[in-house]
Design a protein around this motif. Structure first.
Motif, PDB file in Angstrom:
ATOM      1  N   VAL A   1      49.703  44.725  27.157  1.00  0.00           N
ATOM      2  CA  VAL A   1      50.742  45.182  28.084  1.00  0.00           C
ATOM      3  C   VAL A   1      52.123  44.909  27.507  1.00  0.00           C
ATOM      4  CG1 VAL A   1      51.604  44.992  30.439  1.00  0.00           C
ATOM      5  CG2 VAL A   1      49.166  44.728  29.988  1.00  0.00           C
ATOM      6  N   ARG A   2      52.298  43.760  26.883  1.00  0.00           N
ATOM      7  CA  ARG A   2      53.597  43.448  26.270  1.00  0.00           C
ATOM      8  C   ARG A   2      53.927  44.443  25.159  1.00  0.00           C
ATOM      9  NH1 ARG A   2      52.841  36.904  25.479  1.00  0.00           N
ATOM     10  NH2 ARG A   2      52.829  36.343  27.703  1.00  0.00           N
ATOM     11  N   ARG A   3      52.960  44.743  24.337  1.00  0.00           N
ATOM     12  CA  ARG A   3      53.212  45.696  23.254  1.00  0.00           C
ATOM     13  C   ARG A   3      53.559  47.070  23.799  1.00  0.00           C
ATOM     14  NH1 ARG A   3      48.240  44.277  19.028  1.00  0.00           N
ATOM     15  NH2 ARG A   3      48.934  42.152  18.513  1.00  0.00           N
ATOM     16  N   TYR A   4      52.863  47.466  24.859  1.00  0.00           N
ATOM     17  CA  TYR A   4      53.146  48.780  25.448  1.00  0.00           C
ATOM     18  C   TYR A   4      54.562  48.828  26.021  1.00  0.00           C
ATOM     19  CZ  TYR A   4      52.998  52.611  28.798  1.00  0.00           C
ATOM     20  OH  TYR A   4      53.292  53.744  29.518  1.00  0.00           O
ATOM     21  N   LEU A   5      54.937  47.792  26.762  1.00  0.00           N
ATOM     22  CA  LEU A   5      56.282  47.762  27.342  1.00  0.00           C
ATOM     23  C   LEU A   5      57.347  47.697  26.255  1.00  0.00           C
ATOM     24  CD1 LEU A   5      55.703  45.313  30.337  1.00  0.00           C
ATOM     25  CD2 LEU A   5      55.847  47.809  30.403  1.00  0.00           C
ATOM     26  N   ARG A   6      57.063  46.937  25.183  1.00  0.00           N
ATOM     27  CA  ARG A   6      58.025  46.851  24.094  1.00  0.00           C
ATOM     28  C   ARG A   6      58.167  48.192  23.372  1.00  0.00           C
ATOM     29  NH1 ARG A   6      55.559  43.297  21.368  1.00  0.00           N
ATOM     30  NH2 ARG A   6      56.257  41.547  22.672  1.00  0.00           N
ATOM     31  N   ALA A   7      57.039  48.893  23.218  1.00  0.00           N
ATOM     32  CA  ALA A   7      57.090  50.189  22.546  1.00  0.00           C
ATOM     33  C   ALA A   7      57.796  51.241  23.388  1.00  0.00           C
ATOM     34  CB  ALA A   7      55.683  50.663  22.199  1.00  0.00           C
ATOM     35  N   GLN A   8      57.645  51.156  24.712  1.00  0.00           N
ATOM     36  CA  GLN A   8      58.280  52.136  25.593  1.00  0.00           C
ATOM     37  C   GLN A   8      59.713  51.758  25.962  1.00  0.00           C
ATOM     38  OE1 GLN A   8      56.883  55.008  26.280  1.00  0.00           O
ATOM     39  NE2 GLN A   8      55.032  54.424  25.158  1.00  0.00           N
ATOM     40  N   GLY A   9      60.183  50.619  25.502  1.00  0.00           N
ATOM     41  CA  GLY A   9      61.557  50.216  25.775  1.00  0.00           C
ATOM     42  C   GLY A   9      61.794  49.827  27.217  1.00  0.00           C
ATOM     43  N   ALA A  10      60.808  49.176  27.861  1.00  0.00           N
ATOM     44  CA  ALA A  10      60.966  48.765  29.253  1.00  0.00           C
ATOM     45  C   ALA A  10      61.986  47.633  29.361  1.00  0.00           C
ATOM     46  CB  ALA A  10      59.615  48.317  29.826  1.00  0.00           C
ATOM     47  N   GLY A  11      62.525  47.467  30.562  1.00  0.00           N
ATOM     48  CA  GLY A  11      63.531  46.443  30.794  1.00  0.00           C
ATOM     49  C   GLY A  11      62.962  45.043  30.716  1.00  0.00           C
TER      50      GLY A  11
END
Length: 634
Positions: free
Chosen positions: A293-303
């Motif tokens: 989940v962290r990698r996905y959020l980091r890749a999508q540029g989440a806040g």
């Protein structure tokens, strides 16, 4: 979804930072409180790991190396009292660290103090800060062993490591580093004890003990410590050739080191890879992995705020020992044993739900096997008004708020033992909303819920009609209170159901009558066919007799009888259902009728060798032995 009436409406912190307080009750004084899952608490316990490590590493070294203690006495005393200050501050932090109750952070100062003072860690924390330094007045500052009670704060170090492991981006590397630290501390302690034993036996007295100051370089404490550490590593790692012990104390010390190496160091070093893999497998089995989940959020540029919410949710699962993947953990157990395990864990919580208090034990056992635990964080919506309902929820722990369309106004509070969402799952006649949600439900703090899907509920209620009737009655009552039940539509639906039942019953009755008539016709057909077969067989027998009458008793021939058509052979003859008809039988000269034969009680064979009463001429000239009565008699 049902809005449960009678629940008090309480406005609280949407993040779950203030507990629910009933109306009319005075609140206890609140003070500055740390959240145990927050950042401030995490950084504080990270700082507290330093004084614990200092006492575990430096204290034994100063006790075994007197020169090191004498050369830097002021430095050691300053560091000691700094560590004591941090210990005292840590007790104060404990008194201001909240705890979760019903998923909400408790900030009541009195309750926090009582909980900490009654906890098992409080006596150890007090024992770790006892003023044992007063013994310096009697023994002098050269005996730092009087501060050995400072090592009792080791649980704080373990807690800091656990928190760090859940937050680091490289948990495997951190586990390896932690393991190496434990190995270093074990070698360090053994090396210090080796130097202390050498000093007691005499430095340089034999080849096994540490050399004395006569050997170049061994006048410095650093060189002495390095030699002791190296010697300890050789013994504990069992990889080097050490001098042979000469005295009993030396033999005992080396033997103890070998046992320690076999039991601890060698085992840990040899299975370090398996330990890491097992820990990963255990974490993956019980808790969801946060790294994808962290990698996905980091890749999508989440806040960053969203990333922190996700991290706190995973940390809450680990800290509170909540297992969202219970079905995966218990999937290998037999169904009966799995039912007992799940019932022993969740059945007490399920019985606290008001809807299930009057239900049978068998229904609850079937339900508990289909429940799926779910955890919702502060400010997270469980469902929204107008959504299509596919699940119903039971509150196991925590508090939820029924909020208005603005998402802030709280209309009611749902606590432990309550449920919602059942109306959208049950097909209640006259429900205006159908299977849509009727309210917005938001979690105030961390809420632990049971989720039951629509398919699982329908499967259970199909096996227990009484439970379905009770749930439908409860849902109908709630719809009437909310004004979402069309009474006329419900009556029309009930009438349509009764009419359909009546028509189905009429069709069943008509079908039974048709089946009876068909059975009668079939029986008549079989009877007629049987009678016809008997009649044809009888006619064939008569024809054979008449043909035999052409030869008299004296051997003379009578008038020639015209030959009839050929008789059918095989099944047609046996059944008598088909008969080949020839041309019309030629009539011979009229036969002279003799006198009537006397009618006797018993009919014997006549002059022509026939049995029965006088023959009756058929229209075709074929005489039968009897009429209809004779056919039935035959």
């Amino acid at each position: 979804m049902a809005l449960l009436p009678g629940m008090p409406s309480v406005a609280g912190d949407a993040t779950g930072c203030s507990p629910h307080v009933p109306v009319g009750r005075t609140t206890a004084p609140q003070s500055w409180t740390l959240d145990p899952s927050g950042d401030w608490y995490y950084w504080w316990i990270s700082i507290m790991a330093l004084p614990v490590l200092y006492n575990w590493i430096i204290l034994i070294c100063r006790s075994c190396f007197p020169n090191l203690q004498e050369q830097h006495t002021v430095l050691w005393l300053s560091l000691d009292y700094l560590c004591d200050t941090l210990y005292l501050l840590d007790i104060a932090v404990h008194l201001h660290t909240g705890f979760l109750e019903d998923g909400i952070l408790v900030r009541d100062r009195g309750r926090i103090w009582r909980r900490y003072l009654r906890s098992p860690s409080f006596p150890w924390d007090v024992a770790a800060v006892l003023p044992t330094d007063l013994l310096y007045l009697h023994l002098g500052p050269g005996v730092p062993a009087v501060r050995a009670n400072r090592c009792l704060r080791a649980p704080r170090l373990f807690e800091a490591f656990d928190r760090r492991e859940t937050r680091t981006a490289h948990p495997n590397a951190f586990r390896v580093a932690k393991l190496m630290l434990y190995v270093f501390i074990a070698i360090h302690w053994y090396g210090c004890l080796y130097f202390a034993l050498s000093a007691r036996l005499g430095l340089g007295t034999d080849a096994w003990v540490c050399p004395n100051a006569s050997r170049p370089g061994f006048t410095r404490p650093l060189r002495q410590y390095l030699h002791s550490f190296y010697f300890s590593t050789l013994i504990l790692a069992t990889v080097g050739d050490t001098p042979e012990p000469q005295r009993e104390e030396e033999f005992l010390f080396v033997t103890a080191g070998f046992l320690l190496a076999v039991l601890g160091f060698a085992t840990i070093t040899g299975s370090i890879s398996s330990v890491i893999s097992d820990m990963n497998a255990a974490d993956a089995t019980f808790y969801p992995d946060a790294e994808p989940v962290r990698r996905y959020l980091r890749a999508q540029g989440a806040g960053r705020q969203l990333v922190r919410r996700v991290a706190r949710w995973h940390q809450h699962l680990r800290a509170q020992r909540k297992l969202p993947a219970e079905q995966a953990v218990l999937r290998h157990l037999p169904r009966g044993l799995r039912a007992e395990v799940v019932a022993s864990v969740h059945l007490p919580a399920l019985r606290r739900v008001g809807l299930f208090r009057s239900w049978e034990h068998g229904v609850l056992r079937q339900l508990v096997l289909r429940l799926r635990p779910q955890v919702f964080g502060p400010g997270e919506f469980v469902c929204r008004r107008g959504d299509v309902g596919r699940e119903m929820y039971f509150v196991r722990e925590g508090r939820l708020a029924v909020v208005g369309e603005d998402g802030i106004t709280q209309l009611a509070i749902l606590g432990e033992g309550l449920y919602f969402g059942e109306i959208s799952l049950i097909n209640i006649k006259g429900n205006i909303l159908g299977n849509q949600r009727t309210a917005n439900i938001m979690s105030i703090g961390y809420s632990d819920l049971f989720c039951l899907s629509k398919e699982d509920l329908a499967e259970v209620l199909a096996e227990f009609p009484s439970a379905r009737a009770m749930m439908e009655a409860r849902g109908r009552e709630l719809l009437l209170r909310m004004g979402k039940l069309d009474v006329h539509a419900e009556a029309a639906a009930a009438a349509a159901v009764e009419e359909a039942k009546r028509q189905a019953q009429s069709l069943e009755t008509a079908l039974e009558g048709l089946q009876t008539q068909a059975a009668r016709l079939l029986a008549q057909l079989e009877s007629s066919a049987f009678k016809l077969a008997l009649r044809v067989e009888c006619l064939e027998c008569r024809l054979q007799r008449r043909h035999a009458q052409g030869v008299g008793p004296a051997g003379g021939e009578g008038p020639a009888m015209p030959q009839g058509p050929a008789r059918p052979q095989g099944p047609a003859r046996r059944l008598g259902l088909t008969r080949v008809q020839g041309p019309t039988k030629a009539q011979g000269p009229p036969r002279v009728q003799g006198p009537a034969m006397p009618q006797g009680p018993a009919q014997g064979p006549g002059s022509a060798g026939e049995w029965g009463p006088p023959r009756v001429h058929s229209p075709s000239g074929v005489q039968g032995p009897m009429g209809v009565r004779g056919l039935s008699r035959a």
